[in-house]
Design a protein around this motif. Structure first.
Motif, PDB file in Angstrom:
ATOM      1  N   ASP A 162     -51.390  43.665 -36.465  1.00 48.21           N
ATOM      2  CA  ASP A 162     -51.087  44.607 -37.543  1.00 48.21           C
ATOM      3  C   ASP A 162     -50.278  45.778 -36.993  1.00 48.21           C
ATOM      4  O   ASP A 162     -50.723  46.488 -36.089  1.00 48.21           O
ATOM      5  CB  ASP A 162     -52.392  45.118 -38.163  1.00 48.21           C
ATOM      6  CG  ASP A 162     -52.125  46.078 -39.301  1.00 48.21           C
ATOM      7  OD1 ASP A 162     -51.841  45.606 -40.414  1.00 48.21           O
ATOM      8  OD2 ASP A 162     -52.183  47.295 -39.057  1.00 48.21           O
ATOM      9  N   LEU A 163     -49.097  45.967 -37.533  1.00 50.65           N
ATOM     10  CA  LEU A 163     -48.187  46.973 -36.993  1.00 50.65           C
ATOM     11  C   LEU A 163     -48.712  48.384 -37.181  1.00 50.65           C
ATOM     12  O   LEU A 163     -48.580  49.231 -36.280  1.00 50.65           O
ATOM     13  CB  LEU A 163     -46.814  46.834 -37.658  1.00 50.65           C
ATOM     14  CG  LEU A 163     -45.665  47.610 -37.011  1.00 50.65           C
ATOM     15  CD1 LEU A 163     -45.424  47.138 -35.588  1.00 50.65           C
ATOM     16  CD2 LEU A 163     -44.388  47.468 -37.841  1.00 50.65           C
ATOM     17  N   THR A 164     -49.321  48.662 -38.316  1.00 45.28           N
ATOM     18  CA  THR A 164     -49.859  49.998 -38.561  1.00 45.28           C
ATOM     19  C   THR A 164     -50.953  50.342 -37.554  1.00 45.28           C
ATOM     20  O   THR A 164     -50.973  51.437 -36.985  1.00 45.28           O
ATOM     21  CB  THR A 164     -50.400  50.098 -39.995  1.00 45.28           C
ATOM     22  OG1 THR A 164     -49.328  49.859 -40.920  1.00 45.28           O
ATOM     23  CG2 THR A 164     -50.982  51.479 -40.262  1.00 45.28           C
ATOM     24  N   SER A 186     -36.348  41.166 -38.809  1.00 38.48           N
ATOM     25  CA  SER A 186     -37.054  40.729 -40.013  1.00 38.48           C
ATOM     26  C   SER A 186     -36.212  39.668 -40.708  1.00 38.48           C
ATOM     27  O   SER A 186     -34.973  39.761 -40.731  1.00 38.48           O
ATOM     28  CB  SER A 186     -37.296  41.898 -40.962  1.00 38.48           C
ATOM     29  OG  SER A 186     -37.846  41.452 -42.195  1.00 38.48           O
ATOM     30  N   ARG A 215     -41.726  40.365 -39.406  1.00 36.88           N
ATOM     31  CA  ARG A 215     -42.491  41.149 -40.372  1.00 36.88           C
ATOM     32  C   ARG A 215     -41.613  41.509 -41.572  1.00 36.88           C
ATOM     33  O   ARG A 215     -40.394  41.624 -41.458  1.00 36.88           O
ATOM     34  CB  ARG A 215     -43.044  42.408 -39.708  1.00 36.88           C
ATOM     35  CG  ARG A 215     -44.077  42.111 -38.607  1.00 36.88           C
ATOM     36  CD  ARG A 215     -44.654  43.386 -38.019  1.00 36.88           C
ATOM     37  NE  ARG A 215     -45.774  43.121 -37.116  1.00 36.88           N
ATOM     38  CZ  ARG A 215     -45.673  43.066 -35.787  1.00 36.88           C
ATOM     39  NH1 ARG A 215     -44.494  43.254 -35.204  1.00 36.88           N
ATOM     40  NH2 ARG A 215     -46.745  42.830 -35.051  1.00 36.88           N
ATOM     41  N   SER A 216     -42.261  41.713 -42.704  1.00 37.44           N
ATOM     42  CA  SER A 216     -41.553  42.067 -43.935  1.00 37.44           C
ATOM     43  C   SER A 216     -41.170  43.543 -43.914  1.00 37.44           C
ATOM     44  O   SER A 216     -41.657  44.327 -43.097  1.00 37.44           O
ATOM     45  CB  SER A 216     -42.446  41.795 -45.149  1.00 37.44           C
ATOM     46  OG  SER A 216     -43.551  42.702 -45.141  1.00 37.44           O
ATOM     47  N   GLU A 219     -44.250  45.642 -44.354  1.00 35.15           N
ATOM     48  CA  GLU A 219     -45.017  45.794 -43.114  1.00 35.15           C
ATOM     49  C   GLU A 219     -44.359  46.808 -42.182  1.00 35.15           C
ATOM     50  O   GLU A 219     -45.054  47.571 -41.499  1.00 35.15           O
ATOM     51  CB  GLU A 219     -45.139  44.442 -42.413  1.00 35.15           C
ATOM     52  CG  GLU A 219     -46.065  43.458 -43.098  1.00 35.15           C
ATOM     53  CD  GLU A 219     -46.074  42.119 -42.400  1.00 35.15           C
ATOM     54  OE1 GLU A 219     -47.135  41.746 -41.857  1.00 35.15           O
ATOM     55  OE2 GLU A 219     -45.012  41.444 -42.389  1.00 35.15           O
ATOM     56  N   ALA A 222     -45.019  50.443 -43.590  1.00 29.95           N
ATOM     57  CA  ALA A 222     -46.401  50.927 -43.660  1.00 29.95           C
ATOM     58  C   ALA A 222     -46.756  51.971 -42.599  1.00 29.95           C
ATOM     59  O   ALA A 222     -47.424  52.971 -42.926  1.00 29.95           O
ATOM     60  CB  ALA A 222     -47.367  49.747 -43.592  1.00 29.95           C
TER      61      ALA A 222
END
Length: 260
Positions: A162-164, A186, A215-216, A219, A222
């Motif tokens: 998870d990038l966040t 991306s 990742r989108s 994402e 975020a």
């Protein structure tokens, strides 16, 4: 082109991603095996060199943006080989803590930075923020009570998860005036051909030591919630800080944001 001096413990018989990137940028810290492998990649992926150089141009613009905001401290995560217009060359009066987990990049970095007292190299995994922030090369060089720019340029797509959550420990340490800067590939692209090329390039890395996580846009956006994103927002690296009509996009988004 002759190769540079070989740092102790560096294998020059196998191509290395950091040195191939250096080659595409026109640097001198690469060897014949790196150049041969990079040329083969470019033969099958015509935008490889363009992408490397466009990303480096974005790094230059982003660092200049940070300096214009008064930032004189940089934490460069996944720095690779710090040469050819890297952070300490752009922000000459700044303190720069480079961090990379790969021994080859670190060995070359130590050789390059040996005579500089305002730059350091730390071998650590950016996913372990405590290890990074507590390392002497970071903690003894940067004053986190003052504004710092955290740079994660063309590296986060090599880090799963998870990038966040990944960036949260770094973002949480930013004081007002600090900044967060990323670029990230991306396959969520308006151009279907570009999206397909991004996916094909990522497939090359499947099963390697450095698989790519696509990742989108959501994402990627975020981790910047609550920060002030600089104009022109999230755009391809070729279009930051200004759009360049007619210049081929590379499928790598760029974002710069300020804290406070």
């Amino acid at each position: 082109m002759t190769g540079p001096a070989v740092p102790e413990g560096v294998d020059v018989e196998r191509a290395n991603v950091a040195r191939m990137y250096d080659y595409w940028l026109g640097g001198a810290h690469n060897f014949a095996v790196d150049r041969e492998h990079a040329d083969r990649i470019e033969a099958s992926n015509r935008t490889a060199r363009h992408a490397a150089r466009s990303n480096r141009a974005f790094l230059r613009h982003a660092v200049q943006w940070c300096v214009a905001r008064g930032i004189d401290q940089f934490l460069d995560l996944g720095s690779g080989v710090p040469t050819v217009g890297n952070v300490h060359e752009i922000a000459r009066d700044a303190r720069v803590a480079y961090v990379d987990h790969e021994s080859v990049a670190v060995a070359h970095s130590r050789s390059i930075l040996a005579d500089l007292d305002r730059a350091s190299i730390t071998q650590a995994d950016l996913a372990d923020a405590d290890a990074v922030l507590g390392a002497p090369g970071v903690a003894d060089l940067l004053d986190l009570a003052r504004p710092v720019a955290v740079l994660a340029v063309a590296v986060l797509h090599y880090v799963p998860g998870d990038l966040t959550a990944l960036l949260a420990p770094y973002r949480d340490r930013l004081v007002p005036g600090g900044a967060l800067v990323i670029s990230h590939v991306s396959d969520e692209q308006d151009d279907p051909d570009l999206a397909a090329r991004v996916r094909a390039a990522a497939e090359v890395f499947r099963g390697s030591a450095n698989p790519v996580t696509l990742r989108s846009r959501a994402e990627l956006a975020a981790p910047f919630e609550g920060l002030t994103i600089a104009e022109p927002g999230m755009v391809d690296v070729v279009d930051w800080p200004v759009a360049r009509p007619g210049v081929e996009k590379v499928g790598m988004y760029a974002v710069c944001a300020a804290q406070g």
